[in-house]
Design an enzyme around this catalytic site. Structure first.
Site, PDB file in Angstrom:
ATOM      1  N   GLU A 183       0.836  -1.207   0.000  1.00 12.04           N
ATOM      2  CA  GLU A 183       0.000   0.000   0.000  1.00 12.04           C
ATOM      3  C   GLU A 183       0.870   1.256   0.000  1.00 12.04           C
ATOM      4  O   GLU A 183       0.618   2.204  -0.751  1.00 12.04           O
ATOM      5  CB  GLU A 183      -0.941  -0.015   1.196  1.00 12.04           C
ATOM      6  N   GLU A 210      -4.805  -8.675   2.896  1.00 13.57           N
ATOM      7  CA  GLU A 210      -5.832  -8.341   3.881  1.00 13.57           C
ATOM      8  C   GLU A 210      -7.071  -9.223   3.814  1.00 13.57           C
ATOM      9  O   GLU A 210      -7.591  -9.656   4.846  1.00 13.57           O
ATOM     10  CB  GLU A 210      -6.227  -6.856   3.735  1.00 13.57           C
TER      11      GLU A 210
END
Length: 266
Positions: free
Chosen positions: A120, A140
């Protein structure tokens, strides 16, 4: 020069090198690391002698994502930084380049693990280099979590949507060659040389006019979601003033005189 116990800062010529320095935890994000990162971005922007930034990790890994235990301050170093987070609850997002964009170019040099929050944060950098055995991915969903560091917005704008959705929805790891093939990174180099390549690119940027470099970067991002006609108009607004700078005149003189230019940000 700033830094914390989990984030080192050093100068390499006109480049500021920020190193995630928690190798025993594969450079998982901690509060001291986040505070050091944000301070590093601010330091680079405030210092006109800094023309580029390289972000890398110590110990053979880039970043394995957020360490929730460390962020909560449960039994780990970092309590002395709690006041910073209380004073600016957005600090962690700024550190991870979700809510902050440095005006200087940011080059990522990734080795080993660059996953979850590491991938990210990578999306907030401008140019990306990886060692050939580096691993990328957004894990995730496999943990029942949401990649809230910006990936559901940014990834589809940086790589084709089919690849973005596969990465987001499968939670599987990606090798460096595969990440390069889909456009997530730009260079794959032998292991242990990602930082060298990033510094090489940084030096090429540093030799250019700093006002021009910053204006070009700003134009690319601010026009990304505009229509073509609006973007072209904005480009003129951003670009024309550069031609009236002393740096632009120095660049032209240096070319005519066949010598390296000496830029003064004027």
């Amino acid at each position: 020069m700033g830094g914390t116990e989990h984030l080192t800062v050093q100068r390499e010529g006109a480049t500021l090198v920020l190193t995630l320095n928690r190798p025993q935890a594969r450079n998982a994000l901690s509060l001291p690391m986040l505070v050091g990162l944000y301070d590093g971005w601010l330091e680079a922007d405030a210092d006109d002698s800094v023309r580029s930034i390289v972000l890398t990790g110590a110990g053979g890994s880039f970043c394995s994502g957020m360490d929730l235990k460390a962020l909560a301050g449960n039994g780990m170093a970092g309590e002395e930084y709690r006041d910073r987070l209380k004073a600016d609850p957005d600090l962690h997002w700024k550190a991870m380049l979700r809510h902050h964009r440095p005006r200087k170019p940011v080059i990522a040099a990734a080795e080993g693990y660059c996953v979850a929050g590491g991938t990210e944060m990578l999306q907030g950098t401008d140019i990306r280099v990886a060692g050939e055995s580096a691993t990328f991915g957004l894990f995730e969903v496999k943990r029942g979590l949401f990649p809230i560091g910006g990936s559901t917005v940014r990834l589809q704008r940086q790589i084709p949507r089919t690849h973005a959705l596969e990465m987001l929805l499968t939670g599987r790891p990606y090798s460096a060659p595969e990440a390069a093939a889909i456009g997530l990174i730009g260079h794959v180099v032998p292991d242990g040389t990602a930082l060298d390549k990033a510094l090489e690119i940084a030096e090429q940027i540093n030799s250019c006019g700093p006002l021009a470099v910053e204006a070009v970067k700003a134009s690319v991002y601010e026009t990304a979601e505009m229509t073509e006609s609006d973007g072209l108009a904005a480009e003129l607004t951003r670009g024309w003033p550069v031609f009236d700078t002393a740096d632009a005149k120095e660049g032209a003189r240096a070319f005519a005189e066949k010598r390296p230019p000496v830029y003064k940000r004027a």
